[in-house]
Motif scaffolding. Structure first.
Motif, PDB file in Angstrom:
ATOM      1  N   ASP A   1      -9.136  37.197  50.509  1.00 41.50           N
ATOM      2  CA  ASP A   1      -8.892  38.621  50.756  1.00 41.50           C
ATOM      3  C   ASP A   1      -8.303  39.336  49.543  1.00 41.50           C
ATOM      4  O   ASP A   1      -8.021  40.534  49.600  1.00 41.50           O
ATOM      5  N   ALA A   2      -8.093  38.602  48.448  1.00 42.05           N
ATOM      6  CA  ALA A   2      -7.535  39.203  47.237  1.00 42.05           C
ATOM      7  C   ALA A   2      -8.670  39.803  46.403  1.00 42.05           C
ATOM      8  O   ALA A   2      -9.711  39.176  46.201  1.00 42.05           O
TER       9      ALA A   2
ATOM     10  N   GLY B   1     -13.108  40.137  46.070  1.00 42.73           N
ATOM     11  CA  GLY B   1     -13.394  40.371  44.669  1.00 42.73           C
ATOM     12  C   GLY B   1     -14.883  40.541  44.412  1.00 42.73           C
ATOM     13  O   GLY B   1     -15.302  41.380  43.594  1.00 42.73           O
ATOM     14  N   PHE B   2     -15.708  39.759  45.111  1.00 47.03           N
ATOM     15  CA  PHE B   2     -17.160  39.880  44.988  1.00 47.03           C
ATOM     16  C   PHE B   2     -17.611  41.298  45.329  1.00 47.03           C
ATOM     17  O   PHE B   2     -18.361  41.932  44.575  1.00 47.03           O
TER      18      PHE B   2
ATOM     19  N   LEU C   1     -15.107  27.462  51.541  1.00 51.13           N
ATOM     20  CA  LEU C   1     -14.831  28.812  51.058  1.00 51.13           C
ATOM     21  C   LEU C   1     -15.475  29.101  49.703  1.00 51.13           C
ATOM     22  O   LEU C   1     -15.646  30.265  49.330  1.00 51.13           O
ATOM     23  N   ARG C   2     -15.833  28.057  48.959  1.00 53.70           N
ATOM     24  CA  ARG C   2     -16.497  28.260  47.669  1.00 53.70           C
ATOM     25  C   ARG C   2     -17.964  28.641  47.824  1.00 53.70           C
ATOM     26  O   ARG C   2     -18.602  29.075  46.872  1.00 53.70           O
ATOM     27  N   ASN C   3     -18.500  28.471  49.009  1.00 55.09           N
ATOM     28  CA  ASN C   3     -19.899  28.805  49.244  1.00 55.09           C
ATOM     29  C   ASN C   3     -20.062  30.283  49.583  1.00 55.09           C
ATOM     30  O   ASN C   3     -19.102  30.963  49.962  1.00 55.09           O
TER      31      ASN C   3
ATOM     32  N   CYS D   1      -9.009  36.549  41.786  1.00 55.93           N
ATOM     33  CA  CYS D   1      -8.475  35.417  42.525  1.00 55.93           C
ATOM     34  C   CYS D   1      -9.625  34.554  43.029  1.00 55.93           C
ATOM     35  O   CYS D   1     -10.682  35.073  43.410  1.00 55.93           O
ATOM     36  N   GLY D   2      -9.422  33.264  43.014  1.00 55.66           N
ATOM     37  CA  GLY D   2     -10.436  32.350  43.508  1.00 55.66           C
ATOM     38  C   GLY D   2     -10.520  32.342  45.019  1.00 55.66           C
ATOM     39  O   GLY D   2      -9.522  32.533  45.712  1.00 55.66           O
ATOM     40  N   ALA D   3     -11.730  32.104  45.538  1.00 53.76           N
ATOM     41  CA  ALA D   3     -11.944  32.082  46.988  1.00 53.76           C
ATOM     42  C   ALA D   3     -11.087  31.023  47.668  1.00 53.76           C
ATOM     43  O   ALA D   3     -10.624  31.217  48.794  1.00 53.76           O
TER      44      ALA D   3
END
Length: 311
Positions: free
Chosen positions: A146-147, A176-177, A202-204, A139-141
């Protein structure tokens, strides 16, 4: 001056809208590449802004993107060459050719192992586990930080490792990271991500994520998209330098690259409008820090990663 950029969406743009790498109105073309002593570009084959829920649709788009890449490489073989290893990067430089490395942005383009193998055989060596939305793998940030990874996503990671594909954590959710870090000890890329401490998008990347990427000898590509640099409407190279300085404070001196996001974003810093203006950023880094650091950010750090981990 040499330049390696870890992320652009130029081939996707050509696939969807037409055009040619020789000379175009976007951010990148081979004419502007002549500004550099050597230029290497990771070209992302993008899954698209809408979720790919049909595996047949994903395979069809993958075929179109791979065909576009092959057509452009063939049409301009006198000026550029596909590279799948450090040795080929050196060969391209010796021949004064642009080095093209292929990546997948959004693993939903690869709904099964046959698709992954097809992409690998076509030269893809880097895969982003997700784009912004939720997929069968991750899942994308920007959708849900939290996914975590799905069961299929964990299996996909193992398949990539078997082939030697480098995994890219840009766009991936924070959970996910960390789940990916539990699955593999290998170096990871964040091809086009900045520092969340400097710009709270959130992408950072968080400081903890940056330190983990440094610990495992990964690389972080500075993204020039304005909303990832600042909360203001406009940006300049000053904003890029703030992210660079923060990365240095976290011990990332040997792990910083460029991941500009050319042809994948519509808002760039006022003084960094396209490939031909990147020398402005080089001069700013050299003046504020050192020419040694500027050389590392623009070429040497990515070059070392390619030689060590891409094959």
């Amino acid at each position: 001056m040499k330049l390696i950029d870890l992320h652009c969406d130029t081939l996707y743009d050509i696939c969807m809208h037409g055009g040619d790498l020789a000379n175009r109105s976007g951010h990148i073309d081979l004419a502007r590449a002549q500004h550099y002593d050597h230029y290497a570009q990771v070209f992302a084959l993008f899954c698209g802004a809408q979720p790919l829920e049909d595996p047949a649709e994903a395979r069809q788009l993958l075929d179109r993107l791979l065909s576009t890449a092959q057509e452009q490489l063939s049409a301009h073989e006198a000026q550029m060459m596909l590279c799948t290893s450090g040795a080929q990067l050196e060969k391209a430089r010796a021949k004064h050719k642009t080095a093209a490395i292929l990546s997948i942005e959004g693993a939903e383009l690869l709904p099964d192992f046959n698709s992954l193998r097809k992409a690998y055989d076509a030269g893809v060596r880097i895969v982003t586990l997700s784009w912004n939305h939720r997929s069968g793998y991750a899942c994308g940030a920007s959708t849900d930080n939290d996914a975590g990874l799905t069961g299929a996503g964990r299996d996909f990671v193992r398949r990539c490792e078997e082939l030697g594909i480098v995994l890219d954590v840009s766009h991936l959710s924070e959970r996910g990271f960390w789940e990916l870090c539990e699955l593999t000890d290998r170096p990871l890329l964040a091809t086009h991500s900045n520092c969340r401490s400097i710009c709270p998008h959130l992408r950072n990347l968080t400081d903890a994520q940056i330190k983990e990427l440094v610990r495992r000898d990964g690389r972080i590509g500075l993204n020039l998209y304005v909303p990832f640099l600042t909360t203001r409407e406009r940006a300049s190279s000053d904003d890029v330098l703030r992210h660079l300085e923060h990365l240095l404070q976290l011990g990332a001196e040997h792990h910083i690259c460029l991941g500009v996001d050319f042809d994948g974003c519509d808002r760039l810093p006022d003084d960094l409008n396209d490939l031909s203006e990147m020398n402005t950023l080089y001069r700013r880094i050299a003046a504020q820090f050192s020419s040694k650091l500027a050389d590392a950010v623009f070429y040497r750090s990515a070059e070392q990663f390619i030689h060590k981990y891409i094959m």
